[in-house]
Structure formats: C-alpha cells, structure tokens
Scaffold this active site. Sequence first.
Site, PDB file in Angstrom:
ATOM      1  N   ASP A  41       6.926   1.115  11.033  1.00 25.12           N
ATOM      2  CA  ASP A  41       5.354   1.225  11.830  1.00 25.12           C
ATOM      3  C   ASP A  41       5.368   1.700  13.084  1.00 25.12           C
ATOM      4  O   ASP A  41       6.586   1.612  13.717  1.00 25.12           O
ATOM      5  CB  ASP A  41       4.427   0.070  11.383  1.00 25.12           C
ATOM      6  CG  ASP A  41       3.024   0.529  11.058  1.00 25.12           C
ATOM      7  OD1 ASP A  41       2.530   1.413  11.846  1.00 25.12           O
ATOM      8  OD2 ASP A  41       2.446   0.134  10.080  1.00 25.12           O
ATOM      9  N   ASP A 158      -5.691  10.513  -8.268  1.00 27.40           N
ATOM     10  CA  ASP A 158      -6.813  11.166  -8.797  1.00 27.40           C
ATOM     11  C   ASP A 158      -6.349  11.417 -10.161  1.00 27.40           C
ATOM     12  O   ASP A 158      -7.520  11.503 -11.112  1.00 27.40           O
ATOM     13  CB  ASP A 158      -6.665  12.658  -8.181  1.00 27.40           C
ATOM     14  CG  ASP A 158      -6.583  12.557  -6.756  1.00 27.40           C
ATOM     15  OD1 ASP A 158      -7.631  12.299  -6.064  1.00 27.40           O
ATOM     16  OD2 ASP A 158      -5.729  12.976  -5.861  1.00 27.40           O
ATOM     17  N   HIS A 186      -4.956  17.352  -2.919  1.00 26.17           N
ATOM     18  CA  HIS A 186      -5.571  15.880  -2.876  1.00 26.17           C
ATOM     19  C   HIS A 186      -6.596  15.986  -1.762  1.00 26.17           C
ATOM     20  O   HIS A 186      -6.588  15.261  -0.714  1.00 26.17           O
ATOM     21  CB  HIS A 186      -4.446  14.902  -2.580  1.00 26.17           C
ATOM     22  CG  HIS A 186      -5.087  13.645  -2.289  1.00 26.17           C
ATOM     23  ND1 HIS A 186      -5.621  12.817  -3.357  1.00 26.17           N
ATOM     24  CD2 HIS A 186      -5.278  12.840  -1.372  1.00 26.17           C
ATOM     25  CE1 HIS A 186      -6.088  11.690  -3.091  1.00 26.17           C
ATOM     26  NE2 HIS A 186      -5.794  11.680  -1.888  1.00 26.17           N
TER      27      HIS A 186
END
Length: 335
Positions: A41, A158, A186
């Site tokens: 991160d 999805d 997407h």
Amino acid sequence: AEPIRVVVTGAAGQIAYSLLYMIARGEVFGSDQPLILHLLDIPPMVGVLEGVVMELADCALPLLRQVIPTTDPSVGFKDVSAAFLVGAMPRKEGMERKDLLSANVKIFKAQGQAIENFAKKDVKVLVVGNPANTNAFVCANYAPSIPRENFSAMTRLDQNRATSQIATKLGVPISAVKNIIIWGNHSSTQYPDAGQGKVVINGETKSVADAVNDNAYLQGAFVETVQKRGAAVISARKMSSAMSAAKAACDHMHDWWNGTAPGTFVSMGVCSDGSYNSPKDVIFSFPVVIENKQWKIVQGLNLSDAAKAKLNITAKELQEEKDEALSVLDLSSNL
C-alpha cells in the site's frame, strides 16, 4: 507443498479487508496450499496496514506462513505467483474520466514495471481497481516479458450480480444458473447477456431465456440492474462494494488457477484477439473456459442483433479509454 507468494495491492483498503481473509483461508489456491502474503500500500496507509497484519496474525490461519507488509513495489512483487491489483485512484466527485485515467495510468505503469522486474514470469495478474480493463492494459504494456494473457481485469462481480438476479427471478438456488456472460468493459456500458445462460429447474436443464420467458425484462430491467448495481450499493451502504468485490476476485483467480468445470464458462477481461468483432488489443470481457491455468475465449456463440449493438457500444468506450491512456503515457514518457 512449497508456499506460494501472493501480493494484494491497496492492502489497507475495504476490498482487501475481506479479500485477504478469503485468500489466507485457502479459498483461492486450495486448502492445502501454504501462502506468503505480500501486502502493498501507499505510505500514508502504513498504520492501517499494521492493524491488518495484526488481525491476520490473530486469525491464526494454518496456511498463512508469513505476511510481508510494504510500501515498496520491489518488495511487494518479489517472486509472486499471483497478484491482486486492488489499489487504484478512486473517482472523486466532479472528476472527469480523463483525470481518473491519468492518475491510474501512473499507478499501473509503475506496477507493470515492478511486475516485469520482480515477479515470477508465469505470474497471474488480476486487476480489480477501476477503470479495471484499461488499468490492466497499461499494466501489461509495461511488463513485456510476461505473456499478455497473464493479465486480466475483473468482470466476475458483474457476472455474479447478473447470475444472482436471474436465480432470484426464477426462484432457484444460485448454483442452478450458469453461463451468464458479461461482455466488454467493467463500466456502465458492459453488456450482461443472459442469452447463453442455462438453468436447472426440477432436474431439467433449460435455457434462461425460455425459463424467464420475458424478453423485455432480459433486454431491459435485467441489463440496467446489473449495470447500475455498483451505484445502488454505494447509495445504500455509503461505501462501494467491498465484500462482493472481494468474493468475485477470489472466484476469478480460483477458476484461473484451478480451471472451469466442463460446459461452464466464466467472464474475464482479457486481451482481445478480435473475437465477436471486438477491437483488437483492448482488454475486453469475454466468456472463457480455463484449463491448465490457460483461458480460451468461447467461440461460435450466436448473438442477436440487439446484443451485437450493445457489444459495439462497450467496444467503442474501451477503444476510447485505451487511446486516452496511450496519449497520457506518451506525455509522461516525454517528461
């Protein structure tokens, strides 16, 4: 078994919070595959990351051999066999798509370079962070020695949303429905397609179209519900989909790693070869089957004219995003 190394980026974030637990429990790579988790991160998130590391320790997970928290991509991607690229710049209110793209292009360029330099050459890379398809395209672009087909974008959320809508509509368990497809990007231009879907009702397999028997619903409300589901979750939860996105990332990587059952196909954003008249070399979601960790686009499906029109819309958007990303990359390479 020897432990494999798996990296999750954006590891201090919401999606990773669910995802890390699922991976470390063995839900992706198998209940007998030991793991070393790399948690990557950005520097401002180091404190939160420490808390996540503590919690992973406190879960006392038998498969988890080691956790390596880091802000350094050269450590994060070192010798990894699988990468979940979850961290991305989120869209802020009033932000244009171009601004979002240029922020993300920089992130995924750097990650592509780190994958090129440090990851295993057979690494499987799944991009979750949006705009996922174009982020995956950029990432692959900067890792030329890794096969193109090892980069994919997630449209499984999805697909799971669409499958769930159909199962609910028909009053059957989710396991009774398969082969609902997500085509294209997407984004809200994606085409959720129930036209190839199969459902088992009272022991008998039928097409979803016959079982639902309501074409207006399948071309209208169904498509819109799936396209706008992310926004609906945000409006209800005041935060974006996290648990369901993490589950979908697990499903995607699990099937890529372990293969699909015969007769079952899944949706993945992969590098287009022009199948179904899609533009070449964009990351486009297709139905695929997977064997020996290799996906193959399902060929020869019959698409209605209405379906082809929807494919054209999402294809056009992906081509535009790719062109924008390339223009941003050209600018940044001249600096």
